[in-house]
Design a protein around this motif. Sequence first.
Motif, PDB file in Angstrom:
ATOM      1  N   GLU A   1       0.852  -1.202   0.000  1.00  0.00           N
ATOM      2  CA  GLU A   1       0.000   0.000   0.000  1.00  0.00           C
ATOM      3  C   GLU A   1       0.880   1.240   0.000  1.00  0.00           C
ATOM      4  N   GLY A   2       0.560   2.196  -0.845  1.00  0.00           N
ATOM      5  CA  GLY A   2       1.335   3.426  -0.944  1.00  0.00           C
ATOM      6  C   GLY A   2       0.825   4.502  -0.003  1.00  0.00           C
ATOM      7  N   GLN A   3       1.356   5.656  -0.171  1.00  0.00           N
ATOM      8  CA  GLN A   3       0.978   6.825   0.616  1.00  0.00           C
ATOM      9  C   GLN A   3      -0.258   7.490   0.023  1.00  0.00           C
ATOM     10  N   LYS A   4      -1.069   8.078   0.874  1.00  0.00           N
ATOM     11  CA  LYS A   4      -2.172   8.919   0.407  1.00  0.00           C
ATOM     12  C   LYS A   4      -1.727  10.363   0.592  1.00  0.00           C
ATOM     13  N   ILE A   5      -1.513  11.035  -0.537  1.00  0.00           N
ATOM     14  CA  ILE A   5      -1.016  12.404  -0.514  1.00  0.00           C
ATOM     15  C   ILE A   5      -2.109  13.323  -1.035  1.00  0.00           C
ATOM     16  N   VAL A   6      -2.490  14.292  -0.225  1.00  0.00           N
ATOM     17  CA  VAL A   6      -3.501  15.279  -0.617  1.00  0.00           C
ATOM     18  C   VAL A   6      -2.765  16.542  -1.051  1.00  0.00           C
ATOM     19  N   VAL A   7      -3.109  17.037  -2.239  1.00  0.00           N
ATOM     20  CA  VAL A   7      -2.539  18.293  -2.721  1.00  0.00           C
ATOM     21  C   VAL A   7      -3.687  19.288  -2.855  1.00  0.00           C
ATOM     22  N   ALA A   8      -3.606  20.374  -2.106  1.00  0.00           N
ATOM     23  CA  ALA A   8      -4.616  21.431  -2.193  1.00  0.00           C
ATOM     24  C   ALA A   8      -4.317  22.273  -3.433  1.00  0.00           C
ATOM     25  N   VAL A   9      -5.284  22.320  -4.349  1.00  0.00           N
ATOM     26  CA  VAL A   9      -5.090  23.082  -5.583  1.00  0.00           C
ATOM     27  C   VAL A   9      -6.131  24.195  -5.668  1.00  0.00           C
ATOM     28  N   ASP A  10      -5.728  25.289  -6.301  1.00  0.00           N
ATOM     29  CA  ASP A  10      -6.650  26.393  -6.585  1.00  0.00           C
ATOM     30  C   ASP A  10      -6.226  27.017  -7.904  1.00  0.00           C
ATOM     31  N   GLU A  11      -6.690  28.222  -8.164  1.00  0.00           N
ATOM     32  CA  GLU A  11      -6.418  28.879  -9.443  1.00  0.00           C
ATOM     33  C   GLU A  11      -4.981  29.393  -9.559  1.00  0.00           C
ATOM     34  N   SER A  12      -4.248  29.383  -8.478  1.00  0.00           N
ATOM     35  CA  SER A  12      -2.941  30.050  -8.435  1.00  0.00           C
ATOM     36  C   SER A  12      -1.819  29.229  -9.057  1.00  0.00           C
ATOM     37  N   GLN A  13      -0.802  29.950  -9.538  1.00  0.00           N
ATOM     38  CA  GLN A  13       0.424  29.312 -10.028  1.00  0.00           C
ATOM     39  C   GLN A  13       1.119  28.583  -8.880  1.00  0.00           C
TER      40      GLN A  13
ATOM     41  N   ASN B   1       0.822   4.782  -4.815  1.00  0.00           N
ATOM     42  CA  ASN B   1       0.403   6.004  -4.141  1.00  0.00           C
ATOM     43  C   ASN B   1      -0.985   6.416  -4.594  1.00  0.00           C
ATOM     44  N   ILE B   2      -1.658   7.108  -3.712  1.00  0.00           N
ATOM     45  CA  ILE B   2      -2.946   7.718  -4.042  1.00  0.00           C
ATOM     46  C   ILE B   2      -2.754   9.216  -3.932  1.00  0.00           C
ATOM     47  N   LEU B   3      -3.021   9.914  -5.021  1.00  0.00           N
ATOM     48  CA  LEU B   3      -2.919  11.364  -5.053  1.00  0.00           C
ATOM     49  C   LEU B   3      -4.334  11.925  -5.054  1.00  0.00           C
ATOM     50  N   VAL B   4      -4.627  12.732  -4.060  1.00  0.00           N
ATOM     51  CA  VAL B   4      -5.948  13.356  -3.970  1.00  0.00           C
ATOM     52  C   VAL B   4      -5.792  14.834  -4.295  1.00  0.00           C
ATOM     53  N   LEU B   5      -6.461  15.267  -5.358  1.00  0.00           N
ATOM     54  CA  LEU B   5      -6.492  16.682  -5.727  1.00  0.00           C
ATOM     55  C   LEU B   5      -7.684  17.301  -5.013  1.00  0.00           C
ATOM     56  N   LEU B   6      -7.414  18.234  -4.119  1.00  0.00           N
ATOM     57  CA  LEU B   6      -8.458  18.856  -3.300  1.00  0.00           C
ATOM     58  C   LEU B   6      -8.634  20.312  -3.692  1.00  0.00           C
ATOM     59  N   TYR B   7      -9.836  20.660  -4.121  1.00  0.00           N
ATOM     60  CA  TYR B   7     -10.168  22.046  -4.463  1.00  0.00           C
ATOM     61  C   TYR B   7     -11.304  22.487  -3.553  1.00  0.00           C
ATOM     62  N   VAL B   8     -11.211  23.697  -3.035  1.00  0.00           N
ATOM     63  CA  VAL B   8     -12.247  24.226  -2.155  1.00  0.00           C
ATOM     64  C   VAL B   8     -12.907  25.430  -2.815  1.00  0.00           C
ATOM     65  N   LYS B   9     -14.213  25.287  -3.082  1.00  0.00           N
ATOM     66  CA  LYS B   9     -14.996  26.399  -3.632  1.00  0.00           C
ATOM     67  C   LYS B   9     -15.390  27.327  -2.488  1.00  0.00           C
TER      68      LYS B   9
ATOM     69  N   LYS C   1      -7.861  10.371   5.775  1.00  0.00           N
ATOM     70  CA  LYS C   1      -6.736   9.695   6.428  1.00  0.00           C
ATOM     71  C   LYS C   1      -5.461   9.877   5.605  1.00  0.00           C
ATOM     72  N   ALA C   2      -5.203  11.132   5.284  1.00  0.00           N
ATOM     73  CA  ALA C   2      -4.037  11.468   4.460  1.00  0.00           C
ATOM     74  C   ALA C   2      -2.746  11.227   5.223  1.00  0.00           C
ATOM     75  N   ASP C   3      -1.727  10.778   4.483  1.00  0.00           N
ATOM     76  CA  ASP C   3      -0.389  10.631   5.058  1.00  0.00           C
ATOM     77  C   ASP C   3       0.370  11.949   5.003  1.00  0.00           C
ATOM     78  N   THR C   4       0.073  12.761   3.977  1.00  0.00           N
ATOM     79  CA  THR C   4       0.760  14.039   3.788  1.00  0.00           C
ATOM     80  C   THR C   4      -0.177  15.015   3.096  1.00  0.00           C
ATOM     81  N   LEU C   5      -0.085  16.287   3.473  1.00  0.00           N
ATOM     82  CA  LEU C   5      -0.783  17.371   2.796  1.00  0.00           C
ATOM     83  C   LEU C   5       0.277  18.249   2.150  1.00  0.00           C
ATOM     84  N   VAL C   6       0.088  18.549   0.861  1.00  0.00           N
ATOM     85  CA  VAL C   6       1.007  19.423   0.132  1.00  0.00           C
ATOM     86  C   VAL C   6       0.234  20.661  -0.298  1.00  0.00           C
ATOM     87  N   MET C   7       0.827  21.830  -0.040  1.00  0.00           N
ATOM     88  CA  MET C   7       0.172  23.096  -0.372  1.00  0.00           C
ATOM     89  C   MET C   7       1.193  24.065  -0.936  1.00  0.00           C
ATOM     90  N   GLY C   8       0.723  24.954  -1.770  1.00  0.00           N
ATOM     91  CA  GLY C   8       1.553  26.056  -2.223  1.00  0.00           C
ATOM     92  C   GLY C   8       1.450  27.201  -1.236  1.00  0.00           C
TER      93      GLY C   8
END
Length: 158
Positions: A4-16, A36-44, A118-125
């Motif tokens: 089983e790989g890592q669950k990595i959440v990446v918070a994405v928005d309109e920004s570079q 790995n599981i990559l979760v693309l998370l966008y918040v309206k 149950k994310a293993d890591t959160l990645v944000m800009g």
Amino acid sequence: MEKEGQKIVVAVDESQESMYALSWCLSNLISDTSNNILVLLYVKPSPSVYSSFDVPGNIFSSDAIGVMEKFGRDLAASVMERAEAICRNIDTGNIKMQRVIGSGDAKNVICSAVQKLKADTLVMGSHGYGFFKRALLGSVSEYCAKHAKCPVVIVKHP
């Protein structure tokens, strides 16, 4: 049995900055050898932003509210398409991708989502706001670094 790989959440928005953080994550945190599981998370923005009243107190028509809601859906779809294009352009091996779209105050939705997923890591800009702007607006990444229930990687755009 497959590891089983890592669950990595990446918070994405309109920004570079968020798209750079996604690229960085794919290049530095994702391994070709694990599932790995990559979760693309966008918040309206919260629906409360589309209040029945504008600043002078005029009532918005239901057409105007519908247009704003459609804009929010279209923006979310556009951001996800950009993020998925970045993923296609970088060889990600055996990665599984999920889309998650939340609604509300970004910092609270992100922290809640990483806990539920149950994310293993959160990645944000990081937008790189200075002291005064951060004091006035607050920093979503700073809040998440303090309150998320997993390690948080904040990637600064060069």
